[in-house]
Scaffold this motif. Structure first.
Motif, short mmCIF file in Angstrom:
data_model
loop_
_atom_site.label_atom_id
_atom_site.label_comp_id
_atom_site.label_asym_id
_atom_site.label_seq_id
_atom_site.Cartn_x
_atom_site.Cartn_y
_atom_site.Cartn_z
N VAL A 266 0.86 -1.18 0.00
CA VAL A 266 0.00 0.00 0.00
C VAL A 266 0.90 1.23 0.00
N SER A 267 0.73 2.08 -1.02
CA SER A 267 1.58 3.27 -1.11
C SER A 267 0.86 4.54 -0.66
N GLU A 268 -0.44 4.56 -0.78
CA GLU A 268 -1.20 5.76 -0.40
C GLU A 268 -2.20 5.40 0.69
N MET A 269 -2.07 6.07 1.82
CA MET A 269 -2.96 5.80 2.93
C MET A 269 -3.52 7.09 3.49
N SER A 270 -4.71 7.01 4.00
CA SER A 270 -5.32 8.11 4.74
C SER A 270 -5.30 7.72 6.21
N TYR A 271 -5.57 8.69 7.05
CA TYR A 271 -5.62 8.42 8.49
C TYR A 271 -6.91 8.95 9.07
N ILE A 272 -7.52 8.16 9.92
CA ILE A 272 -8.67 8.61 10.69
C ILE A 272 -8.13 8.93 12.08
N GLU A 273 -8.29 10.19 12.47
CA GLU A 273 -7.74 10.63 13.75
C GLU A 273 -8.81 10.63 14.83
N PHE A 274 -8.42 10.18 16.01
CA PHE A 274 -9.30 10.13 17.17
C PHE A 274 -8.69 10.98 18.27
N ASP A 275 -9.52 11.77 18.92
CA ASP A 275 -9.12 12.57 20.07
C ASP A 275 -10.25 12.42 21.08
N VAL A 276 -10.06 11.55 22.05
CA VAL A 276 -11.14 11.20 22.97
C VAL A 276 -10.75 11.48 24.42
N SER A 277 -11.75 11.74 25.21
CA SER A 277 -11.57 11.86 26.65
C SER A 277 -12.05 10.58 27.29
N ILE A 278 -11.24 10.06 28.19
CA ILE A 278 -11.62 8.84 28.90
C ILE A 278 -11.65 9.14 30.39
N ALA A 279 -12.46 8.40 31.09
CA ALA A 279 -12.54 8.52 32.54
C ALA A 279 -12.07 7.20 33.14
N VAL A 280 -11.16 7.28 34.07
CA VAL A 280 -10.70 6.12 34.81
C VAL A 280 -11.36 6.18 36.17
N THR A 281 -12.21 5.21 36.45
CA THR A 281 -12.95 5.17 37.71
C THR A 281 -12.43 4.03 38.55
N GLU A 282 -12.12 4.33 39.79
CA GLU A 282 -11.70 3.29 40.72
C GLU A 282 -12.66 3.29 41.89
N LYS A 283 -13.10 2.11 42.27
CA LYS A 283 -13.99 1.97 43.42
C LYS A 283 -13.39 0.98 44.39
N SER A 284 -13.62 1.25 45.64
CA SER A 284 -13.22 0.29 46.67
C SER A 284 -14.34 0.22 47.70
N ASP A 285 -14.45 -0.93 48.33
CA ASP A 285 -15.48 -1.17 49.33
C ASP A 285 -15.07 -0.49 50.62
N SER A 286 -15.88 0.43 51.12
CA SER A 286 -15.53 1.16 52.34
C SER A 286 -15.68 0.30 53.59
N SER A 287 -16.38 -0.82 53.48
CA SER A 287 -16.56 -1.66 54.66
C SER A 287 -15.32 -2.47 54.99
N SER A 288 -14.43 -2.67 54.01
CA SER A 288 -13.18 -3.39 54.30
C SER A 288 -12.03 -2.54 53.80
N SER A 289 -11.37 -1.86 54.68
CA SER A 289 -10.30 -0.95 54.31
C SER A 289 -9.06 -1.68 53.82
N SER A 290 -8.96 -2.99 54.05
CA SER A 290 -7.78 -3.73 53.62
C SER A 290 -7.78 -3.99 52.13
N GLU A 291 -8.93 -3.83 51.46
CA GLU A 291 -9.01 -4.12 50.04
C GLU A 291 -9.22 -2.85 49.23
N ARG A 292 -8.54 -1.79 49.57
CA ARG A 292 -8.65 -0.53 48.83
C ARG A 292 -7.97 -0.65 47.48
#
Length: 117
Positions: free
Chosen positions: A41-67
């Protein structure tokens, strides 16, 4: 979530998306092709992506040892910015944090090429 986990999950999601697009679109366009019908392939186009992502972390508050029990990556949308999907019971028993990141990447495509099997 560690930086290495964020990078691993993000690249894995991008790679899976590209692979799924290749499979479902191979009769229309060639996505990230090295060659088409045995020709480089000698000629290529590009599809550009510019996205925002959210990283969510949850931990159980009833057991502090598993944060820090892992994280989840989601692409932000207008609905994702304005609303929550968790119930009050979930909120009462867990602690969560959310970080927003911006990721830009581009995918090479050949609009005039169809992959023939």
């Amino acid at each position: 979530m560690k930086l290495s986990e964020l990078i691993e999950q993000t690249l894995s999601e991008i790679a899976n998306g590209i692979e799924n697009a290749k499979t479902s679109s191979n009769h229309l366009i060639a996505i990230s092709p090295h060659s088409i019908d045995g020709k480089p392939v000698s000629e290529m186009s590009y599809i550009e992506f510019d996205v925002s992502i959210a990283v969510t972390e949850k931990s159980d508050s009833s057991s502090s040892s598993e944060r820090g029990g892992g994280g989840e990556i989601k692409v932000l949308s207008i609905a994702g910015l304005n609303g929550k999907s968790s119930s009050r019971d979930d909120e009462a028993n867990s602690i969560s944090s959310q970080l927003t990141h911006r990721i830009s990447f581009k995918v090479p495509v050949c609009m005039s090429g169809k992959v023939l099997n």
